[in-house]
Design a protein around this motif. Structure first.
Motif, PDB file in Angstrom:
ATOM      1  N   ASP A 145       0.837  -1.196   0.000  1.00  0.00           N
ATOM      2  CA  ASP A 145       0.000   0.000   0.000  1.00  0.00           C
ATOM      3  C   ASP A 145       0.872   1.246   0.000  1.00  0.00           C
ATOM      4  N   GLY A 146       0.498   2.231  -0.804  1.00  0.00           N
ATOM      5  CA  GLY A 146       1.219   3.488  -0.864  1.00  0.00           C
ATOM      6  C   GLY A 146       2.401   3.498  -1.807  1.00  0.00           C
ATOM      7  N   LYS A 147       2.754   2.337  -2.367  1.00  0.00           N
ATOM      8  CA  LYS A 147       3.894   2.245  -3.275  1.00  0.00           C
ATOM      9  C   LYS A 147       3.428   2.468  -4.713  1.00  0.00           C
ATOM     10  N   TYR A 148       4.216   3.193  -5.484  1.00  0.00           N
ATOM     11  CA  TYR A 148       3.929   3.481  -6.895  1.00  0.00           C
ATOM     12  C   TYR A 148       2.505   4.030  -7.081  1.00  0.00           C
ATOM     13  N   PRO A 149       2.156   5.108  -6.381  1.00  0.00           N
ATOM     14  CA  PRO A 149       0.781   5.640  -6.450  1.00  0.00           C
ATOM     15  C   PRO A 149       0.395   6.197  -7.813  1.00  0.00           C
ATOM     16  N   PHE A 150       1.382   6.422  -8.696  1.00  0.00           N
ATOM     17  CA  PHE A 150       1.079   6.929 -10.043  1.00  0.00           C
ATOM     18  C   PHE A 150       0.491   5.851 -10.943  1.00  0.00           C
ATOM     19  N   ALA A 151       0.519   4.578 -10.514  1.00  0.00           N
ATOM     20  CA  ALA A 151      -0.042   3.492 -11.326  1.00  0.00           C
ATOM     21  C   ALA A 151      -1.564   3.607 -11.356  1.00  0.00           C
ATOM     22  N   VAL A 152      -2.153   3.265 -12.491  1.00  0.00           N
ATOM     23  CA  VAL A 152      -3.585   3.451 -12.707  1.00  0.00           C
ATOM     24  C   VAL A 152      -4.216   2.162 -13.225  1.00  0.00           C
ATOM     25  N   LYS A 153      -5.376   1.802 -12.677  1.00  0.00           N
ATOM     26  CA  LYS A 153      -6.181   0.747 -13.283  1.00  0.00           C
ATOM     27  C   LYS A 153      -7.328   1.400 -14.031  1.00  0.00           C
ATOM     28  N   ILE A 154      -7.410   1.127 -15.325  1.00  0.00           N
ATOM     29  CA  ILE A 154      -8.488   1.640 -16.166  1.00  0.00           C
ATOM     30  C   ILE A 154      -9.537   0.539 -16.291  1.00  0.00           C
ATOM     31  N   THR A 155     -10.762   0.824 -15.879  1.00  0.00           N
ATOM     32  CA  THR A 155     -11.835  -0.167 -15.889  1.00  0.00           C
ATOM     33  C   THR A 155     -12.946   0.291 -16.833  1.00  0.00           C
ATOM     34  N   ALA A 156     -13.315  -0.596 -17.770  1.00  0.00           N
ATOM     35  CA  ALA A 156     -14.386  -0.303 -18.725  1.00  0.00           C
ATOM     36  C   ALA A 156     -15.526  -1.286 -18.506  1.00  0.00           C
ATOM     37  N   SER A 203     -10.329  -4.252 -18.818  1.00  0.00           N
ATOM     38  CA  SER A 203      -9.502  -3.284 -18.091  1.00  0.00           C
ATOM     39  C   SER A 203      -8.131  -3.164 -18.729  1.00  0.00           C
ATOM     40  N   CYS A 204      -7.424  -2.116 -18.343  1.00  0.00           N
ATOM     41  CA  CYS A 204      -6.055  -1.840 -18.780  1.00  0.00           C
ATOM     42  C   CYS A 204      -5.285  -1.273 -17.603  1.00  0.00           C
ATOM     43  N   THR A 205      -4.008  -1.060 -17.814  1.00  0.00           N
ATOM     44  CA  THR A 205      -3.161  -0.383 -16.833  1.00  0.00           C
ATOM     45  C   THR A 205      -2.652   0.910 -17.469  1.00  0.00           C
ATOM     46  N   GLY A 206      -2.315   1.872 -16.659  1.00  0.00           N
ATOM     47  CA  GLY A 206      -1.772   3.126 -17.172  1.00  0.00           C
ATOM     48  C   GLY A 206      -0.898   3.785 -16.125  1.00  0.00           C
ATOM     49  N   GLY A 207      -0.393   4.970 -16.465  1.00  0.00           N
ATOM     50  CA  GLY A 207       0.439   5.731 -15.540  1.00  0.00           C
ATOM     51  C   GLY A 207       0.050   7.198 -15.554  1.00  0.00           C
TER      52      GLY A 207
END
Length: 316
Positions: free
Chosen positions: A26-37, A51-55
């Motif tokens: 928790d709290g690590k790499y907070p710039f990581a994004v989960k994109i959910t459609a 879904s996808c991943t992003g930054g």
């Protein structure tokens, strides 16, 4: 091989999630994004989810893969196609409540590279975005990848916790690069729904620099490289889209001592005051007439004598 990727329809051979990776705290790499459609149209007239991943690269913009946004026919589109498309930012454990969940309201496709930018309906605050790499990657360079994708080739559900692994650049082409897993295992590799995930380096001061975006590769887990889009070759385009979307600078703390602040500003960074005696040079002394030199010598001798006496008084 047919791999169903991201927010579009199933396509042959494109990219992925992190198999044989480590769980992210928790709290690590907070710039990581989960994109959910949710509610993506299918060719048969139905709906599906993906879904996808992003930054995060600025308060309102996410960097991800272009093929994460496709219509029912599999064509890349500069818009969302699902009934609802959201971005979860700053949340390693998707069952928790860290970070924020925002709607994606705009999509910009690069047009050539497998890269898209997704705009959020509100800015993300309190999270430092990724910095864009501007230098050509080097073969042998080590980077890290984070993702929210599957952890096996035949999985039907993505894990609740983000995964990460270490990779090495194995080849560098004009706009893409190959990367192979090195830790925690040699077959650590991106999987389906890791598409768009950022490959990045970590500086000692905590700065994370994104070098590439997951694009395509074999079924996971596997040995050997996957293909990522280089960020340095498209950095100018990215900046042209996000423009001046930067995090606001914090306001300086208020103070009730303007005079003291002005005094500090006047002396901050100034050179230390030189000793008047030490500042005399032989050249200057040579230019002084003999009488004047003698007078100066008497003054200096008196000064040194007074200093010695004053010093004795302080030691009592």
């Amino acid at each position: 091989m047919v791999t169903a990727l991201a927010v579009g329809v199933p396509v042959a051979s494109p990219a992925h999630a992190i198999a044989n990776g480590d769980q992210v705290a928790d709290g690590k790499y907070p710039f990581a994004v989960k994109i959910t459609a949710t509610g993506i149209p299918t060719p048969e007239g139905g709906k599906r989810n993906s879904s996808c991943t992003g930054g995060l690269i600025s308060p309102r913009w996410i960097l991800t893969a272009a093929h994460c946004f496709r219509d029912a026919q599999g064509n890349r589109v500069a818009r969302t196609v699902a009934d609802k498309t959201t971005a979860t930012v700053g949340r390693a454990d998707l069952t928790g409540d860290d970070g924020i969940v925002a709607k994606i309201v705009q999509v910009k496709q690069h047009g050539e590279a497998d890269v898209a930018l997704a705009r959020l309906d509100r800015p993300v605050t309190g999270i430092t975005p990724l910095t864009l790499n501007r230098a050509k990657p080097r073969k042998g360079q080590k980077v890290r990848l984070v993702g929210f994708g599957f952890i096996t080739a035949n999985a039907t559900r993505t894990p609740n916790r983000m995964r990460t692994g270490r990779f090495e650049v194995t080849s560098v082409a004009a706009t893409e690069m190959g990367l192979s897993g090195i830790a925690p295992k040699k077959n650590t590799s991106p999987c389906e729904r890791d598409s768009g995930g950022p490959y990045f380096t970590e500086a000692a001061d905590g700065t994370a620099v994104v070098f590439g975006v997951v694009s395509r590769g074999p079924d996971c887990p596997h040995l050997g490289p996957d293909t990522a889009t280089r960020v340095d070759t498209i950095a100018t385009w990215i900046r042209s889209v996000i423009k001046n979307d930067v995090a606001p600078s914090p306001s300086p703390p208020a103070t009730t001592e303007p005079a003291a602040r002005a005094s500090e500003a006047a002396t901050d960074g100034a050179a230390p005051q030189a000793d008047p005696v030490a500042s005399y040079s032989p050249v200057l002394l040579a230019a002084i007439p003999a009488a004047a030199v003698g007078f100066v010598a008497l003054l200096l001798a008196g000064t040194r004598k007074n200093r010695r006496r004053s010093g004795h008084r302080r030691r009592r």
